[in-house]
Design a protein around this motif. Structure first.
Motif, PDB file in Angstrom:
ATOM      1  N   LEU A  99       0.800  -1.221   0.000  1.00 49.39           N
ATOM      2  CA  LEU A  99       0.000   0.000   0.000  1.00 49.39           C
ATOM      3  C   LEU A  99       0.840   1.282   0.000  1.00 49.39           C
ATOM      4  O   LEU A  99       0.647   2.154  -0.842  1.00 49.39           O
ATOM      5  N   VAL A 100       1.766   1.394   0.947  1.00 50.09           N
ATOM      6  CA  VAL A 100       2.511   2.643   1.091  1.00 50.09           C
ATOM      7  C   VAL A 100       3.498   2.848  -0.059  1.00 50.09           C
ATOM      8  O   VAL A 100       3.470   3.885  -0.745  1.00 50.09           O
ATOM      9  N   LEU A 101       4.391   1.892  -0.281  1.00 53.81           N
ATOM     10  CA  LEU A 101       5.416   2.070  -1.316  1.00 53.81           C
ATOM     11  C   LEU A 101       4.828   2.245  -2.717  1.00 53.81           C
ATOM     12  O   LEU A 101       5.274   3.149  -3.452  1.00 53.81           O
ATOM     13  N   PRO A 102       3.832   1.458  -3.129  1.00 61.57           N
ATOM     14  CA  PRO A 102       3.247   1.699  -4.459  1.00 61.57           C
ATOM     15  C   PRO A 102       2.575   3.071  -4.579  1.00 61.57           C
ATOM     16  O   PRO A 102       2.670   3.719  -5.622  1.00 61.57           O
ATOM     17  N   ARG A 103       1.935   3.521  -3.505  1.00 64.71           N
ATOM     18  CA  ARG A 103       1.298   4.842  -3.556  1.00 64.71           C
ATOM     19  C   ARG A 103       2.338   5.955  -3.587  1.00 64.71           C
ATOM     20  O   ARG A 103       2.145   6.968  -4.254  1.00 64.71           O
ATOM     21  N   GLN A 104       3.428   5.776  -2.859  1.00 67.11           N
ATOM     22  CA  GLN A 104       4.515   6.755  -2.948  1.00 67.11           C
ATOM     23  C   GLN A 104       5.038   6.828  -4.385  1.00 67.11           C
ATOM     24  O   GLN A 104       5.261   7.917  -4.920  1.00 67.11           O
ATOM     25  N   HIS A 105       5.219   5.671  -4.991  1.00 63.86           N
ATOM     26  CA  HIS A 105       5.703   5.629  -6.372  1.00 63.86           C
ATOM     27  C   HIS A 105       4.721   6.329  -7.309  1.00 63.86           C
ATOM     28  O   HIS A 105       5.135   7.087  -8.198  1.00 63.86           O
ATOM     29  N   ALA A 106       3.432   6.091  -7.127  1.00 69.49           N
ATOM     30  CA  ALA A 106       2.418   6.737  -7.972  1.00 69.49           C
ATOM     31  C   ALA A 106       2.440   8.253  -7.789  1.00 69.49           C
ATOM     32  O   ALA A 106       2.305   9.001  -8.765  1.00 69.49           O
ATOM     33  N   VAL A 107       2.610   8.705  -6.567  1.00 74.98           N
ATOM     34  CA  VAL A 107       2.687  10.147  -6.307  1.00 74.98           C
ATOM     35  C   VAL A 107       3.920  10.734  -6.987  1.00 74.98           C
ATOM     36  O   VAL A 107       3.851  11.792  -7.622  1.00 74.98           O
ATOM     37  N   LEU A 108       5.047  10.044  -6.885  1.00 71.53           N
ATOM     38  CA  LEU A 108       6.261  10.530  -7.551  1.00 71.53           C
ATOM     39  C   LEU A 108       6.082  10.589  -9.065  1.00 71.53           C
ATOM     40  O   LEU A 108       6.529  11.541  -9.716  1.00 71.53           O
ATOM     41  N   THR A 109       5.434   9.578  -9.610  1.00 71.32           N
ATOM     42  CA  THR A 109       5.168   9.573 -11.057  1.00 71.32           C
ATOM     43  C   THR A 109       4.312  10.762 -11.434  1.00 71.32           C
ATOM     44  O   THR A 109       4.589  11.455 -12.422  1.00 71.32           O
ATOM     45  N   ALA A 110       3.272  11.017 -10.654  1.00 67.38           N
ATOM     46  CA  ALA A 110       2.393  12.152 -10.928  1.00 67.38           C
ATOM     47  C   ALA A 110       3.133  13.477 -10.801  1.00 67.38           C
ATOM     48  O   ALA A 110       2.892  14.405 -11.578  1.00 67.38           O
ATOM     49  N   LEU A 111       4.042  13.564  -9.847  1.00 67.42           N
ATOM     50  CA  LEU A 111       4.800  14.801  -9.666  1.00 67.42           C
ATOM     51  C   LEU A 111       5.761  15.065 -10.816  1.00 67.42           C
ATOM     52  O   LEU A 111       6.018  16.215 -11.167  1.00 67.42           O
ATOM     53  N   THR A 112       6.299  14.013 -11.398  1.00 68.53           N
ATOM     54  CA  THR A 112       7.307  14.198 -12.437  1.00 68.53           C
ATOM     55  C   THR A 112       6.741  14.258 -13.847  1.00 68.53           C
ATOM     56  O   THR A 112       7.432  14.689 -14.759  1.00 68.53           O
ATOM     57  N   GLU A 113       5.486  13.806 -14.023  1.00 74.36           N
ATOM     58  CA  GLU A 113       4.883  13.881 -15.360  1.00 74.36           C
ATOM     59  C   GLU A 113       4.456  15.308 -15.665  1.00 74.36           C
ATOM     60  O   GLU A 113       4.045  16.059 -14.781  1.00 74.36           O
ATOM     61  N   ALA A 114       4.521  15.664 -16.912  1.00 75.67           N
ATOM     62  CA  ALA A 114       4.231  17.034 -17.322  1.00 75.67           C
ATOM     63  C   ALA A 114       2.738  17.308 -17.503  1.00 75.67           C
ATOM     64  O   ALA A 114       2.327  18.460 -17.506  1.00 75.67           O
ATOM     65  N   THR A 115       1.920  16.284 -17.647  1.00 77.08           N
ATOM     66  CA  THR A 115       0.506  16.512 -17.923  1.00 77.08           C
ATOM     67  C   THR A 115      -0.225  17.004 -16.684  1.00 77.08           C
ATOM     68  O   THR A 115      -0.002  16.539 -15.576  1.00 77.08           O
ATOM     69  N   ALA A 116      -1.120  17.938 -16.865  1.00 79.55           N
ATOM     70  CA  ALA A 116      -1.864  18.515 -15.748  1.00 79.55           C
ATOM     71  C   ALA A 116      -2.802  17.495 -15.112  1.00 79.55           C
ATOM     72  O   ALA A 116      -3.101  17.582 -13.926  1.00 79.55           O
ATOM     73  N   GLY A 117      -3.270  16.524 -15.882  1.00 78.56           N
ATOM     74  CA  GLY A 117      -4.181  15.519 -15.356  1.00 78.56           C
ATOM     75  C   GLY A 117      -3.523  14.565 -14.382  1.00 78.56           C
ATOM     76  O   GLY A 117      -4.210  13.835 -13.670  1.00 78.56           O
ATOM     77  N   SER A 118      -2.211  14.551 -14.318  1.00 79.51           N
ATOM     78  CA  SER A 118      -1.522  13.617 -13.439  1.00 79.51           C
ATOM     79  C   SER A 118      -1.165  14.250 -12.095  1.00 79.51           C
ATOM     80  O   SER A 118      -0.491  13.644 -11.301  1.00 79.51           O
ATOM     81  N   ARG A 119      -1.615  15.465 -11.858  1.00 82.29           N
ATOM     82  CA  ARG A 119      -1.311  16.144 -10.601  1.00 82.29           C
ATOM     83  C   ARG A 119      -1.963  15.398  -9.433  1.00 82.29           C
ATOM     84  O   ARG A 119      -2.990  14.749  -9.586  1.00 82.29           O
ATOM     85  N   ILE A 120      -1.395  15.529  -8.281  1.00 75.68           N
ATOM     86  CA  ILE A 120      -1.954  14.872  -7.109  1.00 75.68           C
ATOM     87  C   ILE A 120      -2.819  15.864  -6.333  1.00 75.68           C
ATOM     88  O   ILE A 120      -2.613  17.070  -6.395  1.00 75.68           O
ATOM     89  N   ASP A 121      -3.794  15.339  -5.627  1.00 74.38           N
ATOM     90  CA  ASP A 121      -4.622  16.199  -4.792  1.00 74.38           C
ATOM     91  C   ASP A 121      -4.353  15.891  -3.320  1.00 74.38           C
ATOM     92  O   ASP A 121      -3.645  14.935  -2.979  1.00 74.38           O
ATOM     93  N   SER A 122      -4.917  16.701  -2.440  1.00 73.96           N
ATOM     94  CA  SER A 122      -4.653  16.533  -1.010  1.00 73.96           C
ATOM     95  C   SER A 122      -5.239  15.226  -0.475  1.00 73.96           C
ATOM     96  O   SER A 122      -4.715  14.663   0.486  1.00 73.96           O
ATOM     97  N   ALA A 123      -6.313  14.729  -1.087  1.00 71.38           N
ATOM     98  CA  ALA A 123      -6.897  13.458  -0.638  1.00 71.38           C
ATOM     99  C   ALA A 123      -5.928  12.301  -0.850  1.00 71.38           C
ATOM    100  O   ALA A 123      -5.857  11.382  -0.027  1.00 71.38           O
ATOM    101  N   THR A 124      -5.175  12.345  -1.930  1.00 67.91           N
ATOM    102  CA  THR A 124      -4.200  11.288  -2.216  1.00 67.91           C
ATOM    103  C   THR A 124      -3.123  11.243  -1.140  1.00 67.91           C
ATOM    104  O   THR A 124      -2.804  10.177  -0.621  1.00 67.91           O
ATOM    105  N   THR A 125      -2.578  12.400  -0.806  1.00 66.02           N
ATOM    106  CA  THR A 125      -1.529  12.424   0.218  1.00 66.02           C
ATOM    107  C   THR A 125      -2.106  12.172   1.606  1.00 66.02           C
ATOM    108  O   THR A 125      -1.423  11.613   2.458  1.00 66.02           O
ATOM    109  N   ALA A 126      -3.374  12.558   1.821  1.00 68.18           N
ATOM    110  CA  ALA A 126      -4.003  12.276   3.121  1.00 68.18           C
ATOM    111  C   ALA A 126      -4.185  10.768   3.312  1.00 68.18           C
ATOM    112  O   ALA A 126      -3.934  10.237   4.404  1.00 68.18           O
TER     113      ALA A 126
END
Length: 156
Positions: A99-126
């Protein structure tokens, strides 16, 4: 021999589990800051925290290995407190690895991708912070069971 293996078990727990709990706890807030003001440095901090979690999670495998060796030498493998600790340790490893490591990886992917649709929201980090809290609570419970176990010979 028992004292040596017990010492290695405790040292492995401190050296391996400690950094994972701290880095995993810091990751959600760091990711939120990186998402709100994306720059290379903020993303790099999140990436480092994720790497610490991954590497030390792999090192943490030594904790139950030395734990089983210690329990075997102490002839307590069938004790209820130990079986409970083993189950909680397995649950903590599952929460971290599945749960934790895959979600961290997904957040990092979203942070590094250039597309606006891949941005993370506060619910994801919460949610990630909540899962990290569950992981930390499981390890805290195991620690308490290891210190205050039924039948302890320490007299404490």
């Amino acid at each position: 021999m028992t004292k040596l293996v017990l010492t290695l078990h405790v040292l492995a727990a401190i050296v391996a589990i400690g950094p994972v709990t701290v880095a995993a706890s810091m990751f959600p807030a760091t990711a939120r800051r990186a998402a709100s003001a994306p720059d290379g440095e903020a993303i790099a901090r999140a990436r480092i925290l994720h790497r610490i979690c991954r590497v030390y999670a792999q090192i943490a495998v030594t904790v139950p290995v030395f734990g089983f060796a210690t329990a075997s030498l102490m002839h307590v493998l069938g004790s209820p407190w130990l079986i409970t600790s083993i189950a909680l340790t397995a649950a903590a490893a599952g929460v971290l690895g599945l749960l934790v490591l895959p979600r961290q990886h997904a957040v990092l992917t979203a942070l590094t991708e250039a597309t606006a649709g891949s941005r993370i929201d506060s619910a994801t980090t919460a949610r990630l912070a909540m899962l990290t809290g569950v992981f930390n609570l499981l390890w805290a419970t195991v620690t308490v069971l290891m210190i205050i176990r039924p039948g302890s010979t320490t007299g404490a």
